[in-house]
Design a protein around this motif. Sequence first.
Motif, mmCIF file in Angstrom:
data_model
loop_
_atom_site.group_PDB
_atom_site.id
_atom_site.type_symbol
_atom_site.label_atom_id
_atom_site.label_comp_id
_atom_site.label_asym_id
_atom_site.label_seq_id
_atom_site.Cartn_x
_atom_site.Cartn_y
_atom_site.Cartn_z
ATOM 1 N N LEU A 31 53.042 14.838 23.030
ATOM 2 C CA LEU A 31 53.314 13.853 24.062
ATOM 3 C C LEU A 31 52.116 12.935 24.200
ATOM 4 C CD1 LEU A 31 54.914 16.101 26.796
ATOM 5 C CD2 LEU A 31 56.065 14.608 25.174
ATOM 6 N N GLU A 32 52.348 11.673 24.023
ATOM 7 C CA GLU A 32 51.302 10.671 24.208
ATOM 8 C C GLU A 32 51.503 10.059 25.584
ATOM 9 O OE1 GLU A 32 49.172 8.887 21.788
ATOM 10 O OE2 GLU A 32 49.433 10.380 20.230
ATOM 11 N N ARG A 33 50.469 10.089 26.383
ATOM 12 C CA ARG A 33 50.563 9.477 27.703
ATOM 13 C C ARG A 33 50.066 8.049 27.596
ATOM 14 N NH1 ARG A 33 48.276 13.653 32.019
ATOM 15 N NH2 ARG A 33 49.140 12.092 33.415
ATOM 16 N N GLU A 34 50.819 7.164 28.178
ATOM 17 C CA GLU A 34 50.500 5.748 28.133
ATOM 18 C C GLU A 34 49.292 5.432 29.021
ATOM 19 O OE1 GLU A 34 51.938 3.236 26.301
ATOM 20 O OE2 GLU A 34 52.994 4.876 25.307
ATOM 21 N N PRO A 35 48.369 4.609 28.521
ATOM 22 C CA PRO A 35 47.230 4.193 29.352
ATOM 23 C C PRO A 35 47.706 3.369 30.548
ATOM 24 C CG PRO A 35 46.875 3.638 27.041
ATOM 25 C CD PRO A 35 48.287 4.099 27.161
ATOM 26 N N ILE A 36 46.987 3.515 31.655
ATOM 27 C CA ILE A 36 47.290 2.752 32.860
ATOM 28 C C ILE A 36 46.026 2.073 33.358
ATOM 29 C CG2 ILE A 36 49.145 4.338 33.546
ATOM 30 C CD1 ILE A 36 47.062 5.299 35.755
ATOM 31 N N ASP A 37 46.201 1.105 34.237
ATOM 32 C CA ASP A 37 45.075 0.487 34.930
ATOM 33 C C ASP A 37 44.926 1.205 36.269
ATOM 34 O OD1 ASP A 37 43.094 -1.092 35.982
ATOM 35 O OD2 ASP A 37 44.282 -2.937 36.015
ATOM 36 N N TYR A 38 43.850 1.929 36.438
ATOM 37 C CA TYR A 38 43.637 2.740 37.637
ATOM 38 C C TYR A 38 42.994 1.955 38.777
ATOM 39 C CZ TYR A 38 38.818 2.891 36.055
ATOM 40 O OH TYR A 38 37.557 2.528 35.649
ATOM 41 N N ALA A 65 42.646 5.810 31.078
ATOM 42 C CA ALA A 65 43.200 6.465 32.263
ATOM 43 C C ALA A 65 44.688 6.650 32.007
ATOM 44 C CB ALA A 65 42.976 5.602 33.496
ATOM 45 N N VAL A 66 45.206 7.821 32.351
ATOM 46 C CA VAL A 66 46.629 8.085 32.143
ATOM 47 C C VAL A 66 47.349 8.409 33.450
ATOM 48 C CG1 VAL A 66 46.408 8.737 29.723
ATOM 49 C CG2 VAL A 66 46.199 10.495 31.497
ATOM 50 N N ASP A 67 46.592 8.653 34.526
ATOM 51 C CA ASP A 67 47.204 8.894 35.822
ATOM 52 C C ASP A 67 46.171 8.645 36.910
ATOM 53 O OD1 ASP A 67 49.217 9.531 37.631
ATOM 54 O OD2 ASP A 67 48.903 11.686 37.497
ATOM 55 N N ALA A 68 46.597 8.003 37.968
ATOM 56 C CA ALA A 68 45.740 7.748 39.126
ATOM 57 C C ALA A 68 46.646 7.747 40.341
ATOM 58 C CB ALA A 68 45.022 6.404 38.995
ATOM 59 N N LYS A 69 46.291 8.579 41.326
ATOM 60 C CA LYS A 69 47.176 8.665 42.489
ATOM 61 C C LYS A 69 46.455 9.248 43.694
ATOM 62 C CE LYS A 69 48.833 13.089 40.859
ATOM 63 N NZ LYS A 69 49.853 13.728 40.087
ATOM 64 N N GLN A 70 47.016 8.926 44.848
ATOM 65 C CA GLN A 70 46.580 9.574 46.068
ATOM 66 C C GLN A 70 47.277 10.925 46.128
ATOM 67 O OE1 GLN A 70 47.384 7.392 49.655
ATOM 68 N NE2 GLN A 70 46.086 8.733 50.875
ATOM 69 N N THR A 71 46.544 11.940 46.556
ATOM 70 C CA THR A 71 47.109 13.274 46.727
ATOM 71 C C THR A 71 47.028 13.631 48.205
ATOM 72 O OG1 THR A 71 45.001 14.429 46.423
ATOM 73 C CG2 THR A 71 46.279 13.935 44.420
ATOM 74 N N PRO A 72 47.712 14.681 48.618
ATOM 75 C CA PRO A 72 47.616 15.073 50.041
ATOM 76 C C PRO A 72 46.181 15.376 50.480
ATOM 77 C CG PRO A 72 49.451 16.193 49.007
ATOM 78 C CD PRO A 72 48.709 15.485 47.905
ATOM 79 N N GLU A 73 45.345 15.852 49.545
ATOM 80 C CA GLU A 73 43.974 16.205 49.895
ATOM 81 C C GLU A 73 42.971 15.097 49.606
ATOM 82 O OE1 GLU A 73 45.632 17.993 47.447
ATOM 83 O OE2 GLU A 73 46.357 19.694 48.603
ATOM 84 N N GLY A 74 43.345 14.050 48.874
ATOM 85 C CA GLY A 74 42.392 13.009 48.489
ATOM 86 C C GLY A 74 42.935 12.104 47.407
ATOM 87 N N TRP A 75 42.244 12.088 46.259
ATOM 88 C CA TRP A 75 42.715 11.240 45.166
ATOM 89 C C TRP A 75 42.401 11.895 43.836
ATOM 90 C CZ3 TRP A 75 42.114 7.100 41.552
ATOM 91 C CH2 TRP A 75 40.834 6.902 41.043
ATOM 92 N N ALA A 76 43.155 11.483 42.792
ATOM 93 C CA ALA A 76 43.046 12.103 41.474
ATOM 94 C C ALA A 76 43.089 11.030 40.398
ATOM 95 C CB ALA A 76 44.196 13.085 41.261
ATOM 96 N N LEU A 77 42.270 11.232 39.362
ATOM 97 C CA LEU A 77 42.243 10.352 38.195
ATOM 98 C C LEU A 77 42.208 11.234 36.956
ATOM 99 C CD1 LEU A 77 41.927 7.483 36.936
ATOM 100 C CD2 LEU A 77 39.454 7.791 37.174
ATOM 101 N N ASP A 78 43.125 11.012 36.032
ATOM 102 C CA ASP A 78 43.179 11.745 34.768
ATOM 103 C C ASP A 78 42.870 10.794 33.629
ATOM 104 O OD1 ASP A 78 43.951 14.065 36.081
ATOM 105 O OD2 ASP A 78 46.085 13.704 35.771
ATOM 106 N N LEU A 79 42.005 11.250 32.725
ATOM 107 C CA LEU A 79 41.546 10.417 31.613
ATOM 108 C C LEU A 79 41.639 11.178 30.304
ATOM 109 C CD1 LEU A 79 38.195 9.468 33.350
ATOM 110 C CD2 LEU A 79 40.150 7.949 33.165
#
Length: 176
Positions: A31-38, A65-79
């Motif tokens: 699975l290739e995750r598409e790059p995003i602008d975080y 970056a492949v995922d960037a989001k607000q989470t219930p506890e804060g924020w997350a960035l996956d690279l």
Amino acid sequence: MSGMIGAMLVTVLVVAAYVAFRAINRDDLELEREPIDYLPVVSALQEAGNDGIAYPPTLPNGWNAVDAKQTPEGWALDLYTSQNRYLGLRQQDRQLRDMVAEFLDGEAEEGDEVEIPGDLGPTWQTFSDRDGDHAIATKVGEEYVVVFGSIDLDQIKVFAGSLTTEPLPDASAAAE
């Protein structure tokens, strides 16, 4: 009636044979995750009043970056690095030991404190697990920032040193 049952039985056997053939001859699915602008996510979080969001203003060459989001506890960035290795950044209002247990092997060992020059403060705590994954953590305000992944600890330190909480320029003002 027996002809109908025979036809259904043949159909089931043909489908089962096809599925078995495909399973045997299939390569492992990658699975290739598409790059995003975080940065728009960071900007939106800052505009919503989250002034202390830690983020990298730029990424090293070849990293995505492949995922960037607000989470219930804060924020997350996956690279993913240029060598297709995973690196995560989490900033959360949680206990550090719980975060490390979630992001690394539950039996991760605490290492030395290290000094990393940068905007987030000089002192970071290191962690490693038996699978060779590493994490470093520091406190920003009331939240912990944890950078973790399957890359070399020195690369994690360099990445952590690039993090900032500086406000991004307002995108709506820049468009005018």
